[in-house]
Design an enzyme around this catalytic site. Structure first.
Site, PDB file in Angstrom:
ATOM      1  N   PHE A 145       0.827  -1.206   0.000  1.00 18.71           N
ATOM      2  CA  PHE A 145       0.000   0.000   0.000  1.00 18.71           C
ATOM      3  C   PHE A 145       0.859   1.254   0.000  1.00 18.71           C
ATOM      4  CE2 PHE A 145      -2.956  -3.044   1.905  1.00 18.71           C
ATOM      5  CZ  PHE A 145      -4.153  -2.708   1.282  1.00 18.71           C
ATOM      6  N   ASP A 146       0.404   2.234  -0.755  1.00 14.20           N
ATOM      7  CA  ASP A 146       0.853   3.596  -0.525  1.00 14.20           C
ATOM      8  C   ASP A 146       0.100   4.077   0.720  1.00 14.20           C
ATOM      9  OD1 ASP A 146       1.864   6.265  -1.009  1.00 14.20           O
ATOM     10  OD2 ASP A 146      -0.159   6.739  -1.724  1.00 14.20           O
ATOM     11  N   LYS A 147       0.579   5.134   1.365  1.00 16.48           N
ATOM     12  CA  LYS A 147      -0.102   5.603   2.571  1.00 16.48           C
ATOM     13  C   LYS A 147      -1.178   6.634   2.258  1.00 16.48           C
ATOM     14  CE  LYS A 147       1.809   8.622   5.365  1.00 16.48           C
ATOM     15  NZ  LYS A 147       0.781   9.723   5.409  1.00 16.48           N
ATOM     16  N   THR A 148      -0.759   7.774   1.731  1.00 17.75           N
ATOM     17  CA  THR A 148      -1.678   8.888   1.545  1.00 17.75           C
ATOM     18  C   THR A 148      -2.698   8.601   0.454  1.00 17.75           C
ATOM     19  OG1 THR A 148       0.103  10.399   2.178  1.00 17.75           O
ATOM     20  CG2 THR A 148      -1.830  11.365   1.128  1.00 17.75           C
TER      21      THR A 148
END
Length: 635
Positions: free
Chosen positions: A309-312
């Site tokens: 996953f990317d965070k933002t």
């Protein structure tokens, strides 16, 4: 002529059925000659569409099921088995009719979407009058009125009013969304309550709704590995059946037995079993706001064991807010915010847009500022010239590359903000540290539940990759109990990490916002993009697109892929099993041509009905992999 016959195939089937009934009635009355005449006419009538398709297959140098049935029917007529010749052709046509009807139901999700397409719009003209026009005549820039109950005809932005809008056709979310001035709206959605005026930004085939329909149509036509294998298998299997039927005749000298063998061995259920599961699974996804781009993607997605996953905008809501503006050397706070916001207008990054929004909310006039130069440093920040000032806004790496050192007090303040879950944006004006803007984002409410559900259903490793600082990244990773996190990464570093995971034997799904993470999404085995309304780049780059900002849709898509592939395997097993049992019965003399054909057509319907359960599949009814094994396709 051929098209005319195919168009009336249902009437031909009904007439053949009626003649068969008349023939049986005449037989019970003892009139065998009239019975045979009725059955021969029924055979001839119902054979025409079958023979036409068989001839077309021969011209294309292909062995089709229609060709096998045609050979069998001619053989049955030759040996005087008029009852079986008529019943076989009737059952074949009737089975074809039932297949088409049930296949239409599997495509119901797409048909429902198409039916939701708006046909007209109310356009507000410059003279203040409104005019109802066909949707094809709406142009970009037109001002459109939508009243309660009305369908939104284009993609656009609200310029007046507020409303509650049902966006289920796009996002799969049944709860209406509240919208007001400057919010985006999408074609095909419905205004529940309120009144709005919008300006058209995308019309016709460019709208999100049109692209959703196009993607689902393409996906349902694409084939999985199983389908491609079965196509090749049928190309070998069908001529092999003809050869085996000849062998049976040579050994037994029983033409009736050979013809029965030929018909019973038709791979009808085998050929249709995989495609119908694929169509139903993709249709279910579309109805729930998940676009899965084809059968091969479905197959690969079901094997994913590692999530990245990317965070933002992915694990977090993607709606960050400025929580603190800290200046050094007694610099005016709004002066600093205005310069940085003007510079950030060239960036598409969430954080940059957050700073712009904060300045606009404070009433800072960005339009009056002059920006002569600007450069986005991917993963690090921006550099620009605003009102004669040199502006640098970004993270520590950007400052290091510009050879700007941080004094202890600045570093301590930054770390303090980061430990509280903020992202610290360092601001340099004219070569000197001028201030710091803190931005915070919230973890999605459904993140923990969705990740836990996916772990239960086969995910072994969950990793977060982010360009954000390590302190903020750690806070998110700890809250969600992730296996790993890697912070302060550039886009190319995310790509390299995904490659490392794949090289080590993991099947990887990468989820991001579809813009900054496009390279990593493209590198993963399965690229998944999140974003309400689906951006162009997310639809083009990703294999799976979640139309709403909800991680539970990700969980639904993952479990849907598993049950779809399992359903496909069930259908193949049913098809092969029925043919095997029937062939054994034929060779043992317990299965005859008409009864065997009836059972064969019944098996075709069974695999279709099995696949149709996928239309109503809901991940809420299935939680664990153990339950998945026992109930592969919960209806």
């Amino acid at each position: 002529m051929i098209g005319h016959i195919n168009h009336h195939k249902n009437q031909i089937t009904a007439l053949a059925g009626l003649l068969i009934v008349i023939g049986f009635v005449l037989g019970t009355l003892g009139n065998e000659n009239l019975q045979n005449i009725a059955l021969i006419i029924a055979t001839i009538i119902s054979s025409v569409p079958i023979f036409i398709k068989a001839i077309q297959a021969i011209r294309m140098k292909a062995f089709s099921i229609d060709l096998l049935v045609s050979i069998a029917v001619l053989g049955a007529l030759y040996i005087g088995e008029y009852t079986e010749s008529s019943v076989v052709t009737f059952l074949f046509l009737f089975g074809d009719y039932l297949e088409m009807r049930t296949l239409e139901k599997t495509r119901s999700s797409l048909r429902e979407l198409v039916d939701m397409a708006p046909q007209e719009a109310v356009v507000l003209r410059e003279d203040g009058n409104s005019e109802k026009v066909a949707i094809e005549k709406v142009e970009v820039g037109d001002r459109i009125i939508i009243r309660p109950g009305g369908k939104i005809p284009v993609d656009g932005s609200i310029i007046s009013g507020k409303a509650s809008i049902n966006e289920a056709t796009i996002t799969g979310e049944s709860i209406p969304a509240s919208k007001t001035v400057d919010d985006k709206v999408f074609s095909g959605t419905i205004l529940d309550t309120g009144y709005i005026e919008i300006v058209a930004e995308r019309v016709g085939d460019d709208t999100t709704f049109a692209k959703v329909i196009e993607l689902v149509e393409e996906a349902q036509e694409s084939k999985s590995k199983a389908e491609k294998f079965l196509d090749k298998f049928a190309g070998i299997y069908t001529p092999a059946v003809v050869v085996l039927a000849i062998v049976v005749y040579l050994f037994t000298q029983d033409l009736h037995l050979a013809i029965t063998f030929l018909v019973i061995a038709c791979p009808g259920a085998l050929v249709i079993g995989a495609p119908v599961s694929n169509v139903a699974g993709i249709g279910n996804g579309a109805r729930n706001g998940v676009l899965i781009k084809g059968g091969e993607i479905m197959d690969k997605f079901s094997k994913v064991d590692t999530l990245v996953f990317d965070k933002t905008g992915t694990l977090t809501k993607g709606k960050p807010e400025v929580t603190d503006i800290h200046t050094f050397n007694r610099l005016d706070e709004e002066f600093l915010l205005g310069l940085v916001a003007k510079a950030e207008m060239i960036s598409e990054h969430h954080l940059g847009q957050t700073i712009v929004k904060a300045a606009q909310n404070r009433g800072i006039d960005l339009a009056s500022m002059e920006q002569s130069d600007g450069e986005v440093i991917k993963g690090n920040g921006i550099k620009a010239q605003v009102n004669g000032h040199s502006i640098i806004a970004g993270n520590r790496k950007l400052l290091q590359s510009e050879e700007i050192s941080l004094v202890k007090a600045v570093e301590q303040y930054a770390v303090g903000r980061e430990k509280q879950g903020n992202t610290a944006i360092f601001i340099v004006i004219d070569g000197k540290i001028a201030g710091m803007i803190s931005i915070a984002d919230q973890i999605r409410e459904d993140a923990y539940k969705a990740l836990a559900q996916m772990r239960e259903n086969g995910i072994k490793k969950i990793v977060m990759l982010t360009g954000d600082n390590k302190h903020t990244a750690k806070a998110v990773a700890t809250a969600l109990e992730l296996d790993e996190f890697h912070a302060e990464l550039l886009p190319e570093q995310k790509v390299n990490y995904v490659k490392e995971l794949k090289n080590s034997g993991h099947t990887v799904a990468m989820a991001g916002d579809g813009i900054n993470d496009a390279p990593a999404i493209a590198t993963a085995d399965i690229g998944l993009a999140m974003g309400e309304g689906g951006t162009d780049i997310s639809m083009e780059t990703a294999d799976v697109v979640l139309m709403a900002d909800k991680l539970m849709q990700f969980s639904h898509a993952y479990l849907l892929s598993k049950v779809t592939i399992r359903n496909m395997k069930q259908n193949i097993f049913i098809a092969v099993g029925v043919v095997a049992i029937l062939l054994i019965g034929v060779l043992m003399g317990s299965v005859h041509l008409a009864s065997g054909m009836f059972i064969h057509e019944a098996s075709v319907l069974v695999v279709i009905l099995n696949a149709m359960r996928l239309i109503r599949f809901n991940h809420k009814n299935m939680h664990s992999s153990k339950r998945l094994e026992s109930v592969p396709a919960k209806a």
